[in-house]
Design a protein around this motif. Structure first.
Motif, mmCIF file in Angstrom:
data_model
loop_
_atom_site.group_PDB
_atom_site.id
_atom_site.type_symbol
_atom_site.label_atom_id
_atom_site.label_comp_id
_atom_site.label_asym_id
_atom_site.label_seq_id
_atom_site.Cartn_x
_atom_site.Cartn_y
_atom_site.Cartn_z
ATOM 1 N N LEU A 44 -20.557 11.112 -39.269
ATOM 2 C CA LEU A 44 -20.490 9.495 -39.847
ATOM 3 C C LEU A 44 -20.430 10.065 -41.667
ATOM 4 N N GLU A 45 -19.718 8.722 -42.199
ATOM 5 C CA GLU A 45 -19.402 8.721 -43.396
ATOM 6 C C GLU A 45 -19.653 7.694 -43.820
ATOM 7 N N ILE A 46 -21.185 7.351 -45.045
ATOM 8 C CA ILE A 46 -21.540 6.038 -45.408
ATOM 9 C C ILE A 46 -21.264 5.911 -46.943
ATOM 10 N N GLY A 47 -20.767 4.433 -46.988
ATOM 11 C CA GLY A 47 -20.009 4.371 -48.590
ATOM 12 C C GLY A 47 -20.997 4.273 -49.622
ATOM 13 N N PHE A 48 -21.391 4.760 -50.741
ATOM 14 C CA PHE A 48 -21.578 3.522 -51.416
ATOM 15 C C PHE A 48 -20.667 3.065 -52.192
ATOM 16 N N PRO A 49 -21.448 1.780 -52.036
ATOM 17 C CA PRO A 49 -20.294 0.658 -53.078
ATOM 18 C C PRO A 49 -20.565 1.417 -54.245
ATOM 19 N N TYR A 50 -19.084 1.348 -55.071
ATOM 20 C CA TYR A 50 -19.222 0.775 -56.161
ATOM 21 C C TYR A 50 -18.291 -0.587 -56.582
ATOM 22 N N SER A 51 -18.597 -0.997 -58.307
ATOM 23 C CA SER A 51 -17.653 -1.826 -58.674
ATOM 24 C C SER A 51 -15.876 -1.747 -58.958
ATOM 25 N N ASP A 52 -16.422 -1.035 -58.888
ATOM 26 C CA ASP A 52 -14.446 -0.455 -59.496
ATOM 27 C C ASP A 52 -14.205 0.631 -58.454
ATOM 28 N N PRO A 53 -13.844 0.681 -57.479
ATOM 29 C CA PRO A 53 -13.616 1.737 -56.479
ATOM 30 C C PRO A 53 -11.711 1.122 -55.937
ATOM 31 N N VAL A 54 -11.332 2.270 -56.873
ATOM 32 C CA VAL A 54 -9.158 2.481 -57.150
ATOM 33 C C VAL A 54 -8.523 2.691 -56.410
ATOM 34 N N ALA A 55 -9.692 3.429 -55.390
ATOM 35 C CA ALA A 55 -8.914 4.279 -53.658
ATOM 36 C C ALA A 55 -8.688 3.349 -53.058
ATOM 37 N N ASP A 56 -9.847 2.472 -53.022
ATOM 38 C CA ASP A 56 -10.346 1.637 -51.798
ATOM 39 C C ASP A 56 -8.648 0.524 -52.046
ATOM 40 N N GLY A 57 -8.292 0.036 -50.266
ATOM 41 C CA GLY A 57 -7.667 -1.475 -49.795
ATOM 42 C C GLY A 57 -8.483 -2.528 -49.552
ATOM 43 N N PRO A 58 -7.936 -3.931 -49.771
ATOM 44 C CA PRO A 58 -8.547 -4.884 -49.991
ATOM 45 C C PRO A 58 -10.030 -4.801 -49.235
ATOM 46 N N VAL A 59 -9.894 -4.112 -47.607
ATOM 47 C CA VAL A 59 -10.682 -4.340 -47.069
ATOM 48 C C VAL A 59 -12.482 -4.200 -46.751
ATOM 49 N N ILE A 60 -12.248 -2.322 -47.726
ATOM 50 C CA ILE A 60 -13.571 -2.340 -48.040
ATOM 51 C C ILE A 60 -13.797 -2.061 -49.337
ATOM 52 N N GLN A 61 -12.604 -2.879 -50.042
ATOM 53 C CA GLN A 61 -12.974 -3.268 -51.879
ATOM 54 C C GLN A 61 -13.938 -4.847 -51.026
ATOM 55 N N ALA A 62 -13.706 -4.920 -50.182
ATOM 56 C CA ALA A 62 -14.406 -6.978 -50.227
ATOM 57 C C ALA A 62 -15.630 -6.186 -49.139
ATOM 58 N N SER A 63 -15.559 -5.062 -48.760
ATOM 59 C CA SER A 63 -17.263 -4.383 -48.307
ATOM 60 C C SER A 63 -18.090 -4.543 -49.031
ATOM 61 N N SER A 64 -17.234 -3.174 -50.200
ATOM 62 C CA SER A 64 -18.151 -2.981 -50.985
ATOM 63 C C SER A 64 -18.853 -3.995 -52.269
ATOM 64 N N LYS A 65 -18.398 -5.412 -52.470
ATOM 65 C CA LYS A 65 -18.536 -6.229 -53.225
ATOM 66 C C LYS A 65 -18.928 -7.571 -52.437
ATOM 67 N N GLN A 66 -19.590 -7.135 -51.688
ATOM 68 C CA GLN A 66 -20.198 -7.985 -50.853
ATOM 69 C C GLN A 66 -21.390 -7.636 -50.410
ATOM 70 N N SER A 67 -21.367 -6.186 -50.366
ATOM 71 C CA SER A 67 -22.663 -5.323 -50.326
ATOM 72 C C SER A 67 -23.319 -5.386 -51.702
ATOM 73 N N LEU A 68 -22.626 -4.684 -52.505
ATOM 74 C CA LEU A 68 -23.213 -5.215 -54.326
ATOM 75 C C LEU A 68 -23.888 -6.798 -54.430
ATOM 76 N N ASP A 69 -22.934 -7.576 -54.552
ATOM 77 C CA ASP A 69 -23.755 -9.484 -54.380
ATOM 78 C C ASP A 69 -24.930 -9.531 -53.169
ATOM 79 N N GLN A 70 -25.444 -8.374 -52.368
ATOM 80 C CA GLN A 70 -25.772 -8.583 -51.927
ATOM 81 C C GLN A 70 -27.851 -7.768 -52.259
ATOM 82 N N GLY A 71 -27.214 -6.960 -53.347
ATOM 83 C CA GLY A 71 -28.409 -6.161 -53.942
ATOM 84 C C GLY A 71 -28.123 -4.820 -53.177
#
Length: 255
Positions: A44-71
Protein backbone atom coordinates in the motif's frame (compact mmCIF):
# COMPACT_ATOMS: atom_id res chain seq x y z
CA UNK A 1 13.96 -7.44 7.82
CA UNK A 2 11.99 -4.54 6.40
CA UNK A 3 8.61 -5.80 5.11
CA UNK A 4 9.26 -4.29 1.69
CA UNK A 5 12.48 -6.27 1.20
CA UNK A 6 10.76 -9.41 2.44
CA UNK A 7 7.91 -8.99 -0.04
CA UNK A 8 10.24 -8.75 -3.05
CA UNK A 9 12.11 -11.85 -1.91
CA UNK A 10 8.89 -13.85 -1.69
CA UNK A 11 6.72 -12.66 -4.58
CA UNK A 12 6.66 -11.65 -8.24
CA UNK A 13 4.13 -9.47 -10.09
CA UNK A 14 3.53 -7.32 -7.01
CA UNK A 15 0.39 -5.20 -6.97
CA UNK A 16 0.74 -1.97 -5.02
CA UNK A 17 -2.23 0.35 -4.54
CA UNK A 18 -2.03 4.08 -3.92
CA UNK A 19 -4.82 6.03 -2.23
CA UNK A 20 -5.15 9.42 -0.57
CA UNK A 21 -5.34 9.52 3.23
CA UNK A 22 -8.62 10.96 4.47
CA UNK A 23 -10.47 10.36 1.20
CA UNK A 24 -13.32 10.02 0.48
CA UNK A 25 -14.01 10.52 4.20
CA UNK A 26 -11.51 11.59 6.84
CA UNK A 27 -11.82 8.38 8.84
CA UNK A 28 -11.51 6.02 5.84
CA UNK A 29 -7.70 5.70 5.89
CA UNK A 30 -7.44 2.49 7.92
CA UNK A 31 -10.72 1.09 6.60
CA UNK A 32 -9.37 1.23 3.04
CA UNK A 33 -6.06 -0.35 4.05
CA UNK A 34 -7.84 -3.26 5.70
CA UNK A 35 -10.16 -3.76 2.72
CA UNK A 36 -7.21 -3.73 0.30
CA UNK A 37 -5.22 -6.33 2.22
CA UNK A 38 -8.32 -8.51 2.54
CA UNK A 39 -8.86 -8.24 -1.25
CA UNK A 40 -5.31 -9.25 -2.15
CA UNK A 41 -3.17 -6.11 -2.48
CA UNK A 42 0.51 -6.84 -1.90
CA UNK A 43 1.60 -3.35 -0.81
CA UNK A 44 0.00 0.00 0.00
CA UNK A 45 1.02 3.59 -0.69
CA UNK A 46 -0.91 6.06 1.42
CA UNK A 47 -0.71 9.58 0.06
CA UNK A 48 -0.56 12.49 2.47
CA UNK A 49 -2.26 15.39 0.67
CA UNK A 50 -0.60 18.66 -0.24
CA UNK A 51 -2.11 21.85 -1.64
CA UNK A 52 0.22 22.07 -4.67
CA UNK A 53 0.66 18.52 -6.02
CA UNK A 54 2.66 19.21 -9.20
CA UNK A 55 2.94 15.61 -10.46
CA UNK A 56 -0.64 14.57 -9.79
CA UNK A 57 -3.37 14.41 -12.40
CA UNK A 58 -6.87 15.84 -11.83
CA UNK A 59 -8.31 12.79 -10.03
CA UNK A 60 -5.63 12.61 -7.34
CA UNK A 61 -5.49 16.40 -7.09
CA UNK A 62 -9.24 16.45 -6.41
CA UNK A 63 -8.92 13.72 -3.77
CA UNK A 64 -6.12 15.67 -2.06
CA UNK A 65 -8.15 18.87 -2.05
CA UNK A 66 -11.20 17.12 -0.60
CA UNK A 67 -9.05 15.46 2.07
CA UNK A 68 -7.42 18.76 3.04
CA UNK A 69 -10.78 20.56 3.06
CA UNK A 70 -12.05 17.89 5.47
CA UNK A 71 -9.15 18.57 7.85
CA UNK A 72 -6.47 16.01 7.01
CA UNK A 73 -2.97 16.82 8.27
CA UNK A 74 0.17 14.78 8.86
CA UNK A 75 -0.50 14.90 12.60
CA UNK A 76 -3.98 13.49 12.09
CA UNK A 77 -2.68 10.85 9.68
CA UNK A 78 -0.15 9.58 12.22
CA UNK A 79 -2.94 9.46 14.83
CA UNK A 80 -4.98 7.29 12.45
CA UNK A 81 -1.99 5.09 11.65
CA UNK A 82 -1.63 4.08 15.31
CA UNK A 83 -4.29 1.51 14.37
CA UNK A 84 -2.40 0.38 11.24
CA UNK A 85 -0.69 -2.73 12.50
CA UNK A 86 -3.64 -4.12 14.43
CA UNK A 87 -4.82 -5.90 11.29
CA UNK A 88 -2.45 -4.96 8.44
CA UNK A 89 0.52 -7.23 7.69
CA UNK A 90 1.57 -6.12 4.19
CA UNK A 91 4.14 -3.37 3.54
CA UNK A 92 2.89 0.22 3.79
CA UNK A 93 4.56 3.35 2.45
CA UNK A 94 3.67 7.01 2.80
CA UNK A 95 3.81 9.09 -0.36
CA UNK A 96 3.70 12.85 -0.70
CA UNK A 97 5.60 16.05 -1.30
CA UNK A 98 8.57 17.28 0.68
CA UNK A 99 7.07 20.55 1.98
CA UNK A 100 4.77 18.96 4.63
CA UNK A 101 7.64 16.65 5.66
CA UNK A 102 9.99 19.60 6.18
CA UNK A 103 7.33 21.43 8.19
CA UNK A 104 6.82 18.33 10.33
CA UNK A 105 10.58 17.87 10.64
CA UNK A 106 12.31 15.06 8.71
CA UNK A 107 13.68 13.36 11.83
CA UNK A 108 10.27 13.58 13.53
CA UNK A 109 8.61 12.27 10.37
CA UNK A 110 10.89 9.22 10.18
CA UNK A 111 10.41 8.53 13.90
CA UNK A 112 6.61 8.80 13.57
CA UNK A 113 6.64 6.43 10.58
CA UNK A 114 8.59 3.83 12.54
CA UNK A 115 6.33 4.15 15.58
CA UNK A 116 3.17 3.34 13.59
CA UNK A 117 4.71 0.60 11.45
CA UNK A 118 5.23 2.39 8.14
CA UNK A 119 7.94 0.66 6.07
CA UNK A 120 9.00 3.32 3.60
CA UNK A 121 8.41 6.68 1.98
CA UNK A 122 8.11 8.11 -1.52
CA UNK A 123 8.84 11.83 -1.61
CA UNK A 124 9.26 12.62 -5.33
CA UNK A 125 10.54 16.19 -4.90
CA UNK A 126 13.11 15.42 -2.20
CA UNK A 127 16.44 16.10 -3.99
CA UNK A 128 18.76 13.10 -3.98
CA UNK A 129 21.76 15.19 -2.89
CA UNK A 130 19.85 16.55 0.12
CA UNK A 131 18.63 13.08 1.07
CA UNK A 132 22.17 11.72 0.93
CA UNK A 133 23.77 14.62 2.80
CA UNK A 134 21.16 15.45 5.45
CA UNK A 135 18.44 12.81 5.85
CA UNK A 136 19.73 9.34 4.93
CA UNK A 137 20.75 8.64 8.50
CA UNK A 138 17.24 9.27 9.84
CA UNK A 139 15.73 6.83 7.33
CA UNK A 140 18.31 4.16 8.13
CA UNK A 141 17.98 4.65 11.88
CA UNK A 142 14.25 3.95 11.64
CA UNK A 143 14.53 1.11 9.08
CA UNK A 144 12.63 3.06 6.44
CA UNK A 145 13.05 2.53 2.71
CA UNK A 146 13.29 5.78 0.76
CA UNK A 147 12.00 5.23 -2.76
CA UNK A 148 13.42 7.26 -5.66
CA UNK A 149 11.71 7.80 -8.99
CA UNK A 150 13.22 7.54 -12.45
CA UNK A 151 11.75 8.63 -15.78
CA UNK A 152 12.52 7.91 -19.45
CA UNK A 153 14.86 10.94 -19.35
CA UNK A 154 16.91 9.81 -16.34
CA UNK A 155 20.55 9.27 -17.29
CA UNK A 156 22.22 5.91 -16.63
CA UNK A 157 24.72 7.52 -14.24
CA UNK A 158 21.91 8.89 -12.08
CA UNK A 159 20.05 5.57 -12.18
CA UNK A 160 23.13 3.75 -10.86
CA UNK A 161 23.50 6.41 -8.15
CA UNK A 162 19.83 5.90 -7.17
CA UNK A 163 20.34 2.14 -7.15
CA UNK A 164 23.22 2.56 -4.73
CA UNK A 165 21.15 4.72 -2.37
CA UNK A 166 18.04 2.51 -2.49
CA UNK A 167 17.10 -0.07 0.13
CA UNK A 168 13.64 -1.09 -1.05
CA UNK A 169 12.61 -0.64 -4.67
CA UNK A 170 12.93 1.91 -7.46
CA UNK A 171 9.78 3.61 -8.76
CA UNK A 172 9.91 3.50 -12.54
CA UNK A 173 7.64 6.15 -14.04
CA UNK A 174 6.12 4.96 -17.31
CA UNK A 175 6.31 8.52 -18.65
CA UNK A 176 7.07 12.08 -17.60
CA UNK A 177 3.36 12.96 -17.62
CA UNK A 178 1.22 13.51 -14.54
CA UNK A 179 -0.67 10.64 -12.92
CA UNK A 180 -3.76 9.24 -14.59
CA UNK A 181 -2.49 8.96 -18.16
CA UNK A 182 -3.08 5.60 -19.83
CA UNK A 183 -0.07 3.30 -20.22
CA UNK A 184 0.81 2.81 -23.87
CA UNK A 185 3.73 0.49 -24.44
CA UNK A 186 4.97 1.67 -27.84
CA UNK A 187 8.50 1.33 -29.21
CA UNK A 188 9.86 4.24 -27.17
CA UNK A 189 8.41 3.01 -23.87
CA UNK A 190 9.48 -0.56 -24.60
CA UNK A 191 13.04 0.60 -25.27
CA UNK A 192 13.05 2.55 -22.00
CA UNK A 193 11.71 -0.37 -19.94
CA UNK A 194 14.13 -2.73 -21.66
CA UNK A 195 17.06 -0.40 -20.98
CA UNK A 196 16.30 -0.36 -17.26
CA UNK A 197 15.79 -4.13 -17.14
CA UNK A 198 19.14 -4.72 -18.89
CA UNK A 199 21.00 -2.53 -16.40
CA UNK A 200 20.81 -5.40 -13.89
CA UNK A 201 20.10 -3.09 -10.96
CA UNK A 202 20.49 -4.57 -7.50
CA UNK A 203 17.08 -3.27 -6.43
CA UNK A 204 13.68 -4.40 -7.73
CA UNK A 205 11.59 -1.97 -9.78
CA UNK A 206 7.90 -1.08 -9.77
CA UNK A 207 6.20 0.67 -12.70
CA UNK A 208 3.71 3.45 -11.99
CA UNK A 209 1.67 6.10 -13.85
CA UNK A 210 -0.87 4.75 -16.32
CA UNK A 211 -1.56 1.34 -14.77
CA UNK A 212 -5.32 1.05 -14.56
CA UNK A 213 -6.44 -2.52 -15.28
CA UNK A 214 -5.30 -6.15 -15.56
CA UNK A 215 -4.00 -5.63 -19.10
CA UNK A 216 -1.73 -2.68 -18.26
CA UNK A 217 -0.68 -4.36 -15.00
CA UNK A 218 0.38 -7.53 -16.83
CA UNK A 219 2.27 -5.44 -19.43
CA UNK A 220 4.18 -3.65 -16.69
CA UNK A 221 5.08 -6.92 -14.97
CA UNK A 222 6.93 -8.08 -18.10
CA UNK A 223 9.49 -5.34 -17.45
CA UNK A 224 9.45 -4.92 -13.67
CA UNK A 225 8.75 -6.72 -10.40
CA UNK A 226 5.26 -5.29 -10.27
CA UNK A 227 3.18 -2.18 -10.76
CA UNK A 228 1.45 0.60 -8.87
CA UNK A 229 -2.16 1.65 -9.40
CA UNK A 230 -3.34 5.02 -8.14
CA UNK A 231 -5.77 7.08 -10.20
CA UNK A 232 -8.00 4.16 -11.23
CA UNK A 233 -8.36 3.07 -7.61
CA UNK A 234 -9.03 6.57 -6.28
CA UNK A 235 -11.81 6.86 -8.89
CA UNK A 236 -13.23 3.49 -7.82
CA UNK A 237 -13.77 4.52 -4.19
CA UNK A 238 -15.19 8.00 -4.76
CA UNK A 239 -18.76 6.88 -4.00
CA UNK A 240 -17.76 6.12 -0.41
CA UNK A 241 -18.91 2.47 -0.30
CA UNK A 242 -15.47 1.27 0.72
CA UNK A 243 -15.67 -2.51 1.19
CA UNK A 244 -17.78 -3.15 -1.89
CA UNK A 245 -15.81 -0.73 -4.08
CA UNK A 246 -12.44 -2.17 -3.02
CA UNK A 247 -13.60 -5.76 -3.48
CA UNK A 248 -15.05 -5.07 -6.94
CA UNK A 249 -11.92 -3.21 -8.04
CA UNK A 250 -9.49 -5.87 -6.84
CA UNK A 251 -11.42 -8.73 -8.45
CA UNK A 252 -10.27 -7.43 -11.84
CA UNK A 253 -6.69 -8.32 -10.97
CA UNK A 254 -7.35 -11.76 -9.56
CA UNK A 255 -8.85 -13.39 -12.67
Amino acid sequence: MNRIKQLFLEKKNILSIYYTAGYPNTDDTIKIAEALEKSGADMLEIGFPYSDPVADGPVIQASSKQSLDQGMTLNLLFEQLKELRKNIRIPVLLMGYVNPVLQFGVENFCKACAEVGVDGCIVPDLPMVEYEEFYKGYFEEHNLSNVFLITPQTADERIHKIDGLTNGFIYLLSSSATTGKSLEVGNTTETYFGRIKNMNLKNPTMIGFGISDKQTFDKACVYANGAIIGTAFVKAIENGNIEESVSDFMKKFKS
